[in-house]
Write a protein that holds these residues in place. Structure first.
Motif, mmCIF file in Angstrom:
data_model
loop_
_atom_site.group_PDB
_atom_site.id
_atom_site.type_symbol
_atom_site.label_atom_id
_atom_site.label_comp_id
_atom_site.label_asym_id
_atom_site.label_seq_id
_atom_site.Cartn_x
_atom_site.Cartn_y
_atom_site.Cartn_z
ATOM 1 N N LYS A 155 0.749 -1.252 -0.114
ATOM 2 C CA LYS A 155 0.016 0.099 0.101
ATOM 3 C C LYS A 155 0.862 1.283 0.182
ATOM 4 O O LYS A 155 0.737 2.313 -0.736
ATOM 5 C CB LYS A 155 -0.928 0.138 1.156
ATOM 6 C CG LYS A 155 -1.753 1.168 1.256
ATOM 7 C CD LYS A 155 -2.789 0.984 2.306
ATOM 8 C CE LYS A 155 -3.847 2.146 2.515
ATOM 9 N NZ LYS A 155 -4.686 2.044 3.715
ATOM 10 N N THR A 156 1.853 1.139 0.792
ATOM 11 C CA THR A 156 2.952 2.413 0.758
ATOM 12 C C THR A 156 3.515 2.617 -0.498
ATOM 13 O O THR A 156 3.713 3.842 -0.918
ATOM 14 C CB THR A 156 4.082 2.068 1.913
ATOM 15 O OG1 THR A 156 3.228 1.753 3.234
ATOM 16 C CG2 THR A 156 4.836 3.351 2.117
ATOM 17 N N GLN A 190 1.012 4.326 -3.050
ATOM 18 C CA GLN A 190 0.950 5.603 -2.663
ATOM 19 C C GLN A 190 2.266 6.237 -3.167
ATOM 20 O O GLN A 190 1.997 7.605 -3.923
ATOM 21 C CB GLN A 190 0.569 5.900 -1.422
ATOM 22 C CG GLN A 190 -0.583 5.349 -0.754
ATOM 23 C CD GLN A 190 -0.658 5.484 0.856
ATOM 24 O OE1 GLN A 190 0.174 5.854 1.517
ATOM 25 N NE2 GLN A 190 -1.927 5.264 1.355
ATOM 26 N N SER A 224 1.882 6.683 -7.200
ATOM 27 C CA SER A 224 1.105 7.391 -7.648
ATOM 28 C C SER A 224 1.457 8.890 -7.351
ATOM 29 O O SER A 224 1.118 9.806 -8.176
ATOM 30 C CB SER A 224 -0.226 7.302 -6.427
ATOM 31 O OG SER A 224 -1.343 7.935 -6.928
ATOM 32 N N GLN A 225 2.183 9.229 -6.147
ATOM 33 C CA GLN A 225 2.570 10.360 -6.102
ATOM 34 C C GLN A 225 3.753 10.810 -7.201
ATOM 35 O O GLN A 225 3.812 11.940 -7.740
ATOM 36 C CB GLN A 225 3.261 10.662 -4.624
ATOM 37 C CG GLN A 225 2.108 10.653 -3.499
ATOM 38 C CD GLN A 225 2.858 10.800 -2.157
ATOM 39 O OE1 GLN A 225 3.851 10.548 -1.817
ATOM 40 N NE2 GLN A 225 2.132 10.710 -0.968
#
Length: 291
Positions: free
Chosen positions: A68-69, A72, A75-76
């Protein structure tokens, strides 16, 4: 409880010192654990299984948290890359607009220069046609005689062009038959060879590349200039703009650099010369160009 456990440990030490079998004591300790804590070997195995399952759940949870990290973070990163790309596109659009504006200003300047040039040329032509002395008349340093401006010489504006690449003194043709090669003579006087493509009878002519920028100043051999006898001249040319002089043009053939000749005129038109040329004495004689 601690006192009981310490008593048992002491008994175990006594057994070992006295040489008794330690396995008996181990069995007694196992029985004591069962009596004291109410736990058996099976209970320990069940507890180990529960611990392993708990650790497995924690490991899976850690992996999910890591994924999950990472998702993210990616995505950033994608958002940042897209933002940079948009900024670059905007910069290119600004640069394009700037270049277009510069091009528009340059085109406007060119138009202004053309207009100014046309106005100045018209003024010079009008001044050259007046009977009064003007600033555009040229005077020779030696004699003090006035020389007519090139702009008033009709041949400097109304002339024909000799520019075939075969007319250059550096071009060599294959003259294997009588039909090969060119001459500056108009029909019906052409007996063999071909009439030069740019020749159109007597008149004022200007040499231009790729033929050359002027009449040849030295003789060249047979087949050069695409002909059998190349025309050239070493006569003195006019030095002053607007000046016209008579010259002699020779045709080189069979070792004789001036086997045939023809009278001609040449006018200095400031940045170039124009020649009044007549028909060549016979065919496969040609006026040759050079630089």
């Amino acid at each position: 409880m601690r006192l009981i456990y310490l008593t048992i440990l002491c008994l175990n030490v006594v057994f070992k010192v006295t040489g008794n079998d330690s396995s008996v004591m181990d069995d007694q300790m196992d029985g004591f654990d069962s009596w004291l804590f109410g736990a058996t070997d099976e209970d320990y195995q069940i507890e180990e299984t529960v611990l392993e399952e708990d650790n497995s759940d924690k490991t899976e949870e850690s992996i999910n948290d890591f994924l999950k990290t990472e998702e993210q973070t990616n995505s950033q990163t994608d958002e940042i890359s897209l933002k940079d790309l948009n900024e670059k596109i905007k910069k290119l659009q600004r640069d394009q607009n700037t270049c277009q504006a510069k091009l528009t200003r340059l085109e406007a300047k060119i138009e202004d220069m053309k207009e100014n040039y046309d106005e100045r040329l018209t003024a010079l032509e009008e001044a050259s046609t007046t009977t009064e002395p003007s600033l555009y008349s040229l005077t020779t340093a030696s004699s003090g005689a006035s020389t007519v401006s090139p702009l008033s010489k009709p041949e400097c504006k109304d002339y024909k062009i000799l520019n075939e690449h075969t007319r250059s003194v550096y071009y060599s043709a294959s003259l294997t038959t009588q039909d090969d090669g060119f001459c500056d003579m108009s029909p019906p006087w052409v007996s063999y060879g071909s009439v030069s493509p740019s020749w159109s009878g007597p008149g004022w002519y200007r040499f231009q590349p790729p033929a050359g920028s002027d009449l040849a100043r030295r003789p060249v051999g047979r087949s050069y200039c695409g002909t059998s006898a190349a025309g050239w001249s070493n006569s003195k040319l006019p030095e002053n703009p607007g000046e016209t002089v008579d010259i002699k043009i020779c045709f080189n053939s069979g070792g004789d650099t001036c086997k045939w000749s023809r009278a001609a005129k040449v006018t200095n038109c400031f940045s170039y010369n124009v020649y009044y040329l007549g028909e060549t004495p016979n065919c496969r004689l040609r006026y040759c160009g050079s630089n």
